[in-house]
Design a protein around this motif. Sequence first.
Motif: not given
Length: 257
Positions: A168-178, A207-212, A228-237
């Motif tokens: 569940t990456r939300w930063n280019p330098l690291f990721t949370d592995v779940v 605001d992050g990829g792990n919130d999508v 980021e735009d690739d997160v915003k597109r999944y939001a209602d607002y």
Amino acid sequence: MVKAVFFDIDGTLVSFKTHEVPQSTIEALDMLRKKGIKVFIATGRHFSSINNLGDLQFDGYVTLNGGYCFAGDKVIYKHSIPDRDVEALIRYMETEESFPCAFVREKDIYMNYKDETVEEIFNMLNFPEPPIRPMNEIRGETVYQLVSFFTADQEKKIMQILSHCESTRWNPLFTDVVPAGSSKRIGIDKMLEYFRIPLNECVAFGDGGNDVAMLEHAGIGVAMGNAEDDVKRYADYVTDSVDEDGIFKALKHLNII
């Protein structure tokens, strides 16, 4: 009618610039509580690493990207990484390549080692640094999440080793592995079930990829302006950034406060 609101922490409740919760957000949370609306945390952090919310109180916590959820002293849900995946990762780092990794257990976190990248991320997040311990000490221990400092280029190979997990990456330098199947989406479902609140009566901020998954799933998903735009597109607002009173403005816009 909205009865529950879930908030990510870093970049949502807390500014990356100041490491603090804006005053407008503090006021908004107080207004929610006075209306009888329950407020929840939904974060990738371990509870022991939540060091930036001051005296704010929440009705429950979805932590470790949905892998460990609790309200008060009651653990509602927990989902750990299979032991065979932890063992496979340790063998891989012993024989192939090593990278900094935080092993997140139920009560604590520790790392195998740190480098400049780790220091950079911890400074950005104002994250309390875990102690350093030999990696083989994790053998036989229950691990709920890995905070892994490998790049997106390395990710494909390493995630083949962690075959029962997800990145569940939300930063280019690291990721949370779940563990596979864990997400903030699952976490909010468990929390809503516990409090008997319908999904369509909840709002989620992130605001992050792990919130999508959470934004897409909630009754109303709100992305911060700093997402980021690739997160915003999944939001209602999409609201303004955390530093521009985004939470307060969104709750006002949605007529929740």
